[in-house]
Design a protein around this motif. Structure first.
Motif, PDB file in Angstrom:
ATOM      1  N   ALA A  22     -60.748  41.655   1.213  1.00 53.60           N
ATOM      2  CA  ALA A  22     -60.935  40.760  -0.030  1.00 53.60           C
ATOM      3  C   ALA A  22     -60.042  39.447   0.678  1.00 53.60           C
ATOM      4  O   ALA A  22     -60.484  38.207   0.676  1.00 53.60           O
ATOM      5  N   ALA A  23     -58.868  39.772   1.045  1.00 51.27           N
ATOM      6  CA  ALA A  23     -57.895  38.691   1.418  1.00 51.27           C
ATOM      7  C   ALA A  23     -58.433  38.105   2.623  1.00 51.27           C
ATOM      8  O   ALA A  23     -58.182  36.736   2.735  1.00 51.27           O
ATOM      9  N   ILE A  24     -58.658  38.977   3.717  1.00 57.10           N
ATOM     10  CA  ILE A  24     -58.835  38.274   4.866  1.00 57.10           C
ATOM     11  C   ILE A  24     -60.472  37.561   4.973  1.00 57.10           C
ATOM     12  O   ILE A  24     -60.696  36.550   5.589  1.00 57.10           O
ATOM     13  N   THR A  25     -61.393  38.209   4.212  1.00 49.56           N
ATOM     14  CA  THR A  25     -62.493  37.533   4.247  1.00 49.56           C
ATOM     15  C   THR A  25     -62.608  36.238   3.347  1.00 49.56           C
ATOM     16  O   THR A  25     -63.771  35.276   3.450  1.00 49.56           O
ATOM     17  N   ALA A  26     -61.725  36.169   2.368  1.00 49.43           N
ATOM     18  CA  ALA A  26     -61.752  34.751   1.741  1.00 49.43           C
ATOM     19  C   ALA A  26     -60.946  33.667   2.541  1.00 49.43           C
ATOM     20  O   ALA A  26     -61.067  32.496   2.107  1.00 49.43           O
ATOM     21  N   GLY A  27     -60.306  34.185   3.532  1.00 50.95           N
ATOM     22  CA  GLY A  27     -59.502  33.100   4.379  1.00 50.95           C
ATOM     23  C   GLY A  27     -60.337  32.465   5.402  1.00 50.95           C
ATOM     24  O   GLY A  27     -61.541  32.451   5.416  1.00 50.95           O
ATOM     25  N   PRO A  28     -59.810  31.723   6.268  1.00 51.37           N
ATOM     26  CA  PRO A  28     -60.370  31.026   7.292  1.00 51.37           C
ATOM     27  C   PRO A  28     -61.248  31.727   8.213  1.00 51.37           C
ATOM     28  O   PRO A  28     -62.229  31.320   8.976  1.00 51.37           O
ATOM     29  N   ARG A  29     -60.790  33.300   8.359  1.00 48.22           N
ATOM     30  CA  ARG A  29     -61.611  33.959   9.399  1.00 48.22           C
ATOM     31  C   ARG A  29     -62.887  34.431   8.703  1.00 48.22           C
ATOM     32  O   ARG A  29     -64.082  34.546   9.330  1.00 48.22           O
ATOM     33  N   GLY A  30     -63.083  34.731   7.492  1.00 49.54           N
ATOM     34  CA  GLY A  30     -64.282  34.751   6.725  1.00 49.54           C
ATOM     35  C   GLY A  30     -64.953  36.264   7.021  1.00 49.54           C
ATOM     36  O   GLY A  30     -65.854  36.384   6.492  1.00 49.54           O
ATOM     37  N   ALA A  31     -64.385  37.018   7.869  1.00 52.84           N
ATOM     38  CA  ALA A  31     -64.979  38.392   8.026  1.00 52.84           C
ATOM     39  C   ALA A  31     -63.813  38.953   8.770  1.00 52.84           C
ATOM     40  O   ALA A  31     -62.819  38.853   9.213  1.00 52.84           O
ATOM     41  N   LEU A  32     -63.849  40.527   8.514  1.00 55.02           N
ATOM     42  CA  LEU A  32     -63.356  41.554   9.005  1.00 55.02           C
ATOM     43  C   LEU A  32     -63.749  41.821  10.434  1.00 55.02           C
ATOM     44  O   LEU A  32     -64.705  42.541  10.499  1.00 55.02           O
ATOM     45  N   PHE A  33     -62.934  41.561  11.606  1.00 50.96           N
ATOM     46  CA  PHE A  33     -63.520  41.929  12.864  1.00 50.96           C
ATOM     47  C   PHE A  33     -62.099  42.238  13.904  1.00 50.96           C
ATOM     48  O   PHE A  33     -61.028  42.043  13.407  1.00 50.96           O
ATOM     49  N   GLY A  34     -62.594  42.782  15.180  1.00 50.48           N
ATOM     50  CA  GLY A  34     -61.370  42.791  15.962  1.00 50.48           C
ATOM     51  C   GLY A  34     -60.220  43.529  15.694  1.00 50.48           C
ATOM     52  O   GLY A  34     -60.627  44.782  15.255  1.00 50.48           O
ATOM     53  N   PRO A  35     -59.092  43.037  15.780  1.00 54.35           N
ATOM     54  CA  PRO A  35     -57.796  43.623  15.397  1.00 54.35           C
ATOM     55  C   PRO A  35     -57.615  44.229  14.184  1.00 54.35           C
ATOM     56  O   PRO A  35     -57.161  45.177  13.727  1.00 54.35           O
ATOM     57  N   PHE A  36     -58.350  43.514  13.012  1.00 51.02           N
ATOM     58  CA  PHE A  36     -58.247  43.859  11.775  1.00 51.02           C
ATOM     59  C   PHE A  36     -59.007  45.116  11.393  1.00 51.02           C
ATOM     60  O   PHE A  36     -59.018  45.529  10.237  1.00 51.02           O
ATOM     61  N   VAL A  37     -60.019  45.587  12.164  1.00 47.93           N
ATOM     62  CA  VAL A  37     -60.691  46.894  12.144  1.00 47.93           C
ATOM     63  C   VAL A  37     -59.914  47.879  12.116  1.00 47.93           C
ATOM     64  O   VAL A  37     -59.546  48.976  11.067  1.00 47.93           O
ATOM     65  N   PRO A  38     -58.864  48.100  13.099  1.00 52.03           N
ATOM     66  CA  PRO A  38     -58.228  49.378  13.240  1.00 52.03           C
ATOM     67  C   PRO A  38     -57.004  49.120  12.205  1.00 52.03           C
ATOM     68  O   PRO A  38     -56.382  50.020  11.476  1.00 52.03           O
ATOM     69  N   LEU A  39     -56.430  47.791  11.887  1.00 49.18           N
ATOM     70  CA  LEU A  39     -55.281  47.476  11.127  1.00 49.18           C
ATOM     71  C   LEU A  39     -55.602  47.850   9.531  1.00 49.18           C
ATOM     72  O   LEU A  39     -54.691  47.893   8.715  1.00 49.18           O
ATOM     73  N   LEU A  40     -56.897  47.998   9.258  1.00 57.41           N
ATOM     74  CA  LEU A  40     -57.375  48.251   8.015  1.00 57.41           C
ATOM     75  C   LEU A  40     -56.796  49.573   7.394  1.00 57.41           C
ATOM     76  O   LEU A  40     -56.653  49.849   6.369  1.00 57.41           O
ATOM     77  N   ARG A  41     -56.444  50.285   8.294  1.00 53.92           N
ATOM     78  CA  ARG A  41     -55.925  51.723   8.108  1.00 53.92           C
ATOM     79  C   ARG A  41     -54.473  51.569   7.745  1.00 53.92           C
ATOM     80  O   ARG A  41     -53.986  52.524   6.852  1.00 53.92           O
ATOM     81  N   SER A  42     -53.864  50.600   7.658  1.00 57.08           N
ATOM     82  CA  SER A  42     -52.577  50.130   7.059  1.00 57.08           C
ATOM     83  C   SER A  42     -52.862  48.896   6.407  1.00 57.08           C
ATOM     84  O   SER A  42     -52.461  47.773   6.879  1.00 57.08           O
ATOM     85  N   PRO A  43     -53.422  48.716   5.111  1.00 56.31           N
ATOM     86  CA  PRO A  43     -53.886  47.520   4.617  1.00 56.31           C
ATOM     87  C   PRO A  43     -52.521  46.623   4.147  1.00 56.31           C
ATOM     88  O   PRO A  43     -52.737  45.161   4.479  1.00 56.31           O
ATOM     89  N   GLY A  44     -51.441  46.865   3.924  1.00 56.94           N
ATOM     90  CA  GLY A  44     -50.181  46.233   3.917  1.00 56.94           C
ATOM     91  C   GLY A  44     -49.704  45.462   5.268  1.00 56.94           C
ATOM     92  O   GLY A  44     -49.545  44.140   5.175  1.00 56.94           O
ATOM     93  N   ALA A  45     -50.056  46.187   6.245  1.00 63.07           N
ATOM     94  CA  ALA A  45     -49.417  45.338   7.623  1.00 63.07           C
ATOM     95  C   ALA A  45     -50.525  44.511   8.000  1.00 63.07           C
ATOM     96  O   ALA A  45     -50.388  43.472   8.536  1.00 63.07           O
ATOM     97  N   MET A  46     -51.922  44.935   7.668  1.00 60.15           N
ATOM     98  CA  MET A  46     -53.023  43.977   8.130  1.00 60.15           C
ATOM     99  C   MET A  46     -52.894  42.760   7.339  1.00 60.15           C
ATOM    100  O   MET A  46     -52.952  41.617   7.951  1.00 60.15           O
ATOM    101  N   VAL A  47     -52.591  42.732   5.996  1.00 57.91           N
ATOM    102  CA  VAL A  47     -52.743  41.432   5.176  1.00 57.91           C
ATOM    103  C   VAL A  47     -51.482  40.656   5.924  1.00 57.91           C
ATOM    104  O   VAL A  47     -51.595  39.150   6.027  1.00 57.91           O
ATOM    105  N   ARG A  48     -50.210  41.046   6.055  1.00 57.47           N
ATOM    106  CA  ARG A  48     -49.102  40.395   6.424  1.00 57.47           C
ATOM    107  C   ARG A  48     -49.350  39.859   7.796  1.00 57.47           C
ATOM    108  O   ARG A  48     -49.063  38.847   8.250  1.00 57.47           O
ATOM    109  N   LEU A  49     -49.915  40.672   8.496  1.00 64.36           N
ATOM    110  CA  LEU A  49     -50.131  40.184  10.202  1.00 64.36           C
ATOM    111  C   LEU A  49     -51.241  38.942  10.189  1.00 64.36           C
ATOM    112  O   LEU A  49     -51.165  38.254  10.779  1.00 64.36           O
TER     113      LEU A  49
END
Length: 186
Positions: A22-49
């Protein structure tokens, strides 16, 4: 090579992962793709990165051409095809000369660059090669990029190196990206 961490089905997401999406799709990226797909396994790291990346791409005072050139330098240094494919056209659109992109794609040192590209390129080359920037180049970078720009270009190199490491280790698929200049993987 198989993608080691493909997209997770929405029904399999934990509450923390749902919040991260929800945080990443609400921002300027608008979607979950690329590096954020594997990073989602660590949601805290993904959000901060992604917040660091959002600052660099959408909020930094660093000239877009310097930022995009730095991304291409990291993509080439790490043989990262997704980042290359995603940022190649962005670099050209931001004003990075095609010949420079072609040189980096081939693993060659680009010819003479105008400022601020020359300084940004040199700083990123230094930090990718080691842990220091020579005093003369550091002082030049302060004059050309300012304190904020200098820090942002260094952070950019580190951020995209992190993403490249994640995507290379998890073999993130570059998908249908078709960059206008192909990167040599040698």
């Amino acid at each position: 090579m198989r993608d080691r961490m493909p997209q997770l089905p929405a029904t399999a997401l934990t509450p923390a992962q749902q919040e991260a999406v929800a945080a990443i799709t609400a921002g300027p990226r608008g979607a979950l793709f690329g590096p954020f797909v594997p990073l989602l396994r660590s949601p805290g790291a993904m959000v901060r990165l992604q917040e660091v990346g959002a600052h660099l791409r959408f909020g930094s005072a660093l000239p877009k051409a310097v930022l995009e050139l730095a991304v291409l330098q990291v993509a080439r240094a790490r043989n990262q095809v997704f980042e290359w494919g995603y940022h190649c056209q962005l670099a050209l659109d931001a004003g990075v000369p095609r010949e420079v992109v072609e040189d980096i794609a081939a693993g060659r040192e680009p010819g003479p660059l105008a400022e601020p590209l020359a300084t940004g390129y040199a700083v990123v080359a230094d930090v990718l090669a080691g842990n220091d920037i020579p005093d003369e180049r550091y002082d030049r970078a302060l004059d050309v990029l300012g304190e904020e720009g200098l820090i942002d270009v260094i952070v950019c190199a580190g951020y995209y190196t992190t993403l490249a490491m994640v995507m290379n280790a998890t073999r993130t698929d570059a998908g249908a990206l078709s960059p206008p200049v192909e990167m040599s993987l040698s």
